[in-house]
Scaffold this active site. Structure first.
Site, PDB file in Angstrom:
ATOM      1  N   GLN A 266      38.569  -2.508   3.835  1.00 43.57           N
ATOM      2  CA  GLN A 266      38.013  -1.230   3.417  1.00 43.57           C
ATOM      3  C   GLN A 266      36.533  -1.108   3.772  1.00 43.57           C
ATOM      4  O   GLN A 266      35.844  -2.102   4.015  1.00 43.57           O
ATOM      5  CB  GLN A 266      38.190  -1.053   1.908  1.00 43.57           C
ATOM      6  CG  GLN A 266      39.637  -0.822   1.492  1.00 43.57           C
ATOM      7  CD  GLN A 266      39.749  -0.472   0.026  1.00 43.57           C
ATOM      8  OE1 GLN A 266      40.008  -1.339  -0.799  1.00 43.57           O
ATOM      9  NE2 GLN A 266      39.575   0.788  -0.300  1.00 43.57           N
ATOM     10  N   HIS A 267      36.064   0.136   3.756  1.00 38.90           N
ATOM     11  CA  HIS A 267      34.637   0.511   3.729  1.00 38.90           C
ATOM     12  C   HIS A 267      33.902   0.406   5.055  1.00 38.90           C
ATOM     13  O   HIS A 267      32.841   1.010   5.213  1.00 38.90           O
ATOM     14  CB  HIS A 267      33.856  -0.308   2.696  1.00 38.90           C
ATOM     15  CG  HIS A 267      34.493  -0.446   1.360  1.00 38.90           C
ATOM     16  ND1 HIS A 267      34.957   0.633   0.641  1.00 38.90           N
ATOM     17  CD2 HIS A 267      34.749  -1.543   0.604  1.00 38.90           C
ATOM     18  CE1 HIS A 267      35.465   0.204  -0.506  1.00 38.90           C
ATOM     19  NE2 HIS A 267      35.357  -1.102  -0.543  1.00 38.90           N
TER      20      HIS A 267
ATOM     21  N   ASP B  25      43.082  -2.360   2.284  1.00 32.33           N
ATOM     22  CA  ASP B  25      43.778  -3.636   2.105  1.00 32.33           C
ATOM     23  C   ASP B  25      44.338  -3.827   0.691  1.00 32.33           C
ATOM     24  O   ASP B  25      45.476  -4.276   0.521  1.00 32.33           O
ATOM     25  CB  ASP B  25      42.899  -4.814   2.515  1.00 32.33           C
ATOM     26  CG  ASP B  25      41.509  -4.786   1.918  1.00 32.33           C
ATOM     27  OD1 ASP B  25      41.188  -3.906   1.083  1.00 32.33           O
ATOM     28  OD2 ASP B  25      40.700  -5.658   2.296  1.00 32.33           O
TER      29      ASP B  25
END
Length: 466
Positions: free
Chosen positions: A71-72, A233
């Site tokens: 992520q991110h 995830d």
């Protein structure tokens, strides 16, 4: 039998699983490594995906695929679809100051109301603010912002930089899902809409953002291969585990996460619990810690044993480790937010300074940090009925036993598997059949709750010094 594939493009590696769409049984798999570092060229992920797919025997007989990923991470694209600079990953902390700036400008409570989260260095918005201030020329070139799984899905469908992809740089074809979008800090998991004002505040101008797909909605098709929506995830792991309301998941990897599946959104103005969306249409409140399995690595190395030897030593101790307490902030900490903290070992006497007690203190300290995270999730109204323990350390007998003594609910340890990639496979099966698969997840161990209050009491006293 129809086959579907799931991908886990994580920080360290890319894993591909190919499974029977009817049963979820693993047919074959492949894996490739990613480069180290917190800033990585996305092309390395694409190369790893190709290698992992080849290692899994290719996709010629596969009906659908979906990509779950870390992520991110900030993937900044120009008008021609070129990656402007190396992607900043979730664990790149150079944007910590930018996070503080955004909170000062907007307010923590307002951020939570609009996005479900309070900015921290992990989130994409803070990385865009850092880019705006530290690399203004690069920031000015940004025409679109994608997350790692968004970019891989786009490339898998045939899009990409001009001259390097069959379909070229059609930025409007970027797609994502609500789970990953909810980790950007410019998306509302409640409304399902981007908050353009927050994006502009971070980057300095508007940009193309990926279209948000619903659960089970296809991103597109490549020949006969259907491409699913993908996921972050942790949301992928929840799908792969079949997690439902009442389940709390504790994942012990390099970092630790605690998350639950809830029907209603969570808004924590302290920022401890991130109010993410999940990949099935509901919500995934989550707490992350920086210190997890590496705590065991550090103490096992100090004691000259491997993880099995650490478990054997810990078994010779008892709950509370005869007073020895490890507060495991070896890398600072995210929850609680103590980026400059260091670890501490207290309660040592001549009686408690033994290898078994130190081994037990390491296991207890690591799990107490995660138990604090579970407390924060419960404080938001989540009522766990069982705890699913996953990750590299989940099969350690000392970890299992201590978890049952700490968390206050029954502990279930699923059979080891690539659950993030399996979540991608669930999505692929979903778009193929038009309904969410109900695959059975086998259990390696079940432990009844065995509360031992001394562990949390000692840890709370030691932690209060921070």
């Amino acid at each position: 039998m129809p086959l579907v594939a799931g991908v886990d493009s994580s920080t360290q590696s890319c894993k591909v699983v190919i499974v029977d769409a009817d049963s979820g049984a693993l047919v074959r798999s492949g894996r490739a490594t990613h480069p180290d570092g917190t800033a990585v060229p996305p092309a390395a992920w694409w190369d790893a995906l190709q290698t992992a797919i080849a290692g899994a025997g290719g996709l010629d007989d596969v009906a659908a695929i979906s990509v779950a990923g870390q992520q991110h991470g900030m993937v900044a694209l120009d008008e021609q679809g070129n990656v402007i600079r190396d992607a900043l990953l979730w664990n790149d902390t150079r944007s910590a100051g930018a996070a503080r700036q955004l909170i000062e400008e907007v307010g923590a409570a307002e951020y939570v109301r609009r996005t479900g989260v309070v900015p921290v260095a992990s989130f994409t918005a803070t990385k865009l603010r850092w880019l705006r201030d530290a690399e203004p020329d690069n920031a000015a070139r940004v025409a679109a912002v994608a997350l790692p799984h968004d970019w891989l899905t786009w490339r898998l469908r045939g899009f990409g930089p001009a001259g390097q992809s069959p379909l070229g740089p059609d930025l409007a074809e970027l797609t994502t899902d609500r789970s990953d979008a909810s980790g950007t800090a410019y998306f509302s998991p409640t409304t399902g809409d981007y908050d353009r004002e927050l994006l502009v505040r971070a980057l300095g101008h508007d940009a193309v953002l990926p279209r948000v797909l619903g659960p089970g909605e296809a991103a597109g098709q490549v020949g006969s291969l259907i491409v699913g929506p993908g996921a972050g995830d942790n949301a992928g792991a929840a799908l792969g585990l079949g997690a439902a309301e009442g389940d709390c998941v504790v994942s012990i990897g390099t970092s630790g996460t605690v998350f639950a599946v809830t029907p209603e959104p969570v808004r924590d103005a302290t920022g401890t619990v991130a109010g993410f969306a999940d990949a099935s249409g509901v919500f995934l409140p989550l707490v992350a810690t920086l210190n997890a399995a590496r705590v065991l690595d550090a103490i096992a190395g100090l004691l000259g044993v491997d993880h099995a030897g650490l478990a054997e030593l810990a078994a010779q101790s008892q709950p509370g480790a005869h007073g020895a307490v490890l507060v495991p902030y070896f890398e600072g900490e995210r929850t609680p937010n103590l980026p400059d903290a260091t670890a501490g070992l207290t309660g040592l006497t001549l009686a408690s300074t033994t290898r078994p007690h130190l081994a037990r203190a390491a296991v207890e300290g690591m799990l107490c940090g995660l138990a604090d995270g579970l407390d924060a999730v419960i404080a938001q109204g989540v009522q766990p009925r069982r705890l699913l323990l996953i990750g590299g350390a989940a099969l350690n007998p000392a970890v299992q036993t201590t978890a049952a003594q700490l968390f206050g609910v029954p502990v279930h340890v699923p059979t080891p598997g690539e659950y993030v990639a399996m979540g991608g496979a669930v999505q692929a099966g979903w778009v193929l059949a038009g309904r969410r698969p109900a695959w059975v997840v086998d259990t390696a161990a079940e432990l009844a709750a065995d509360p031992q209050p001394v562990i949390r009491e000692q840890y709370a006293r030691a932690r209060s010094a921070y």
